[in-house]
Design a protein around this motif. Sequence first.
Motif, PDB file in Angstrom:
ATOM      1  N   THR A  70       0.839  -1.197   0.000  1.00  0.00           N
ATOM      2  CA  THR A  70       0.000   0.000   0.000  1.00  0.00           C
ATOM      3  C   THR A  70       0.876   1.249   0.000  1.00  0.00           C
ATOM      4  OG1 THR A  70      -1.788  -1.148   1.150  1.00  0.00           O
ATOM      5  CG2 THR A  70      -1.784   1.260   1.278  1.00  0.00           C
ATOM      6  N   ASP A  88      -2.265   3.832 -15.198  1.00  0.00           N
ATOM      7  CA  ASP A  88      -2.546   2.562 -14.538  1.00  0.00           C
ATOM      8  C   ASP A  88      -1.265   2.088 -13.877  1.00  0.00           C
ATOM      9  OD1 ASP A  88      -5.230   2.337 -15.269  1.00  0.00           O
ATOM     10  OD2 ASP A  88      -4.724   1.411 -17.192  1.00  0.00           O
ATOM     11  N   LYS A 110      -6.568  -1.340  -7.934  1.00  0.00           N
ATOM     12  CA  LYS A 110      -7.764  -0.931  -8.685  1.00  0.00           C
ATOM     13  C   LYS A 110      -7.943   0.561  -8.424  1.00  0.00           C
ATOM     14  CE  LYS A 110      -9.151  -4.985 -10.166  1.00  0.00           C
ATOM     15  NZ  LYS A 110      -9.208  -5.314 -11.567  1.00  0.00           N
ATOM     16  N   SER A 111      -7.397   1.360  -9.308  1.00  0.00           N
ATOM     17  CA  SER A 111      -7.336   2.817  -9.093  1.00  0.00           C
ATOM     18  C   SER A 111      -8.703   3.441  -8.897  1.00  0.00           C
ATOM     19  CB  SER A 111      -6.630   3.503 -10.252  1.00  0.00           C
ATOM     20  OG  SER A 111      -5.300   3.054 -10.322  1.00  0.00           O
ATOM     21  N   GLU A 112      -9.684   2.996  -9.718  1.00  0.00           N
ATOM     22  CA  GLU A 112     -11.000   3.626  -9.632  1.00  0.00           C
ATOM     23  C   GLU A 112     -11.657   3.416  -8.261  1.00  0.00           C
ATOM     24  OE1 GLU A 112     -11.100  -0.374 -11.495  1.00  0.00           O
ATOM     25  OE2 GLU A 112     -10.128   1.480 -12.094  1.00  0.00           O
ATOM     26  N   GLU A 113     -11.357   2.304  -7.606  1.00  0.00           N
ATOM     27  CA  GLU A 113     -11.907   2.057  -6.272  1.00  0.00           C
ATOM     28  C   GLU A 113     -10.882   2.343  -5.170  1.00  0.00           C
ATOM     29  OE1 GLU A 113     -12.073  -1.505  -7.887  1.00  0.00           O
ATOM     30  OE2 GLU A 113     -13.649  -0.797  -9.204  1.00  0.00           O
ATOM     31  N   ASN A 114      -9.652   2.689  -5.554  1.00  0.00           N
ATOM     32  CA  ASN A 114      -8.563   2.870  -4.596  1.00  0.00           C
ATOM     33  C   ASN A 114      -8.447   1.635  -3.699  1.00  0.00           C
ATOM     34  OD1 ASN A 114      -6.368   4.330  -3.742  1.00  0.00           O
ATOM     35  ND2 ASN A 114      -7.484   5.296  -2.076  1.00  0.00           N
ATOM     36  N   LEU A 115      -8.435   0.481  -4.347  1.00  0.00           N
ATOM     37  CA  LEU A 115      -8.454  -0.806  -3.666  1.00  0.00           C
ATOM     38  C   LEU A 115      -7.273  -1.647  -4.141  1.00  0.00           C
ATOM     39  CD1 LEU A 115     -10.199  -2.900  -1.981  1.00  0.00           C
ATOM     40  CD2 LEU A 115     -11.228  -3.508  -4.177  1.00  0.00           C
TER      41      LEU A 115
END
Length: 170
Positions: A70, A88, A110-115
């Motif tokens: 992280t 990405d 997963k950038s869009e979910e910040n996951l």
Amino acid sequence: MVDFGIVIQPQTRSTLWKEIVEVCKSQAYHTINQTDAPHLCRTPIAISMEVKRAGGSEDEALVQLETWVTAHYNNLKVLLGSSGQEVDLPILPLVQTQGHEWRLIIAEMKSEENLIILHRGIKLGSTDNVLGIYQIMASINRLAQWVSGDYRTWWTRTVLGYDERNDTAA
């Protein structure tokens, strides 16, 4: 901090080394990584490795690797933030050693979910037999090739805006 890593090792005084030094100067802790450990300030970390004794906590090792990856992804975002580009982030291999067993974990942002998703469980080998040791050696060698090839190319072009093949700014 994790126990070991595979890094991009630029030659001292090379153009790549000079580009990294310049980026370090602009960072709060004068490092290219998510750590300010002096021996890692100018060698970008690509793969992190966590070692636990046999019988040690696998969950503890996973939490440590997840925390570290992280921080790795967050650091890449900081480095890329100044460029203003939407990029990405690459998958990041992680290695977990528990006693004799060596496993590969793949981290994916997963950038869009910040996951961050950890894909676990690929056995690299075991140090309790000769065949397993050769499997580990071959696996680490292949991971090192990925670092010196695909990851290094992505990192130098995307983070530094520098194309080593042409020795020019991208």
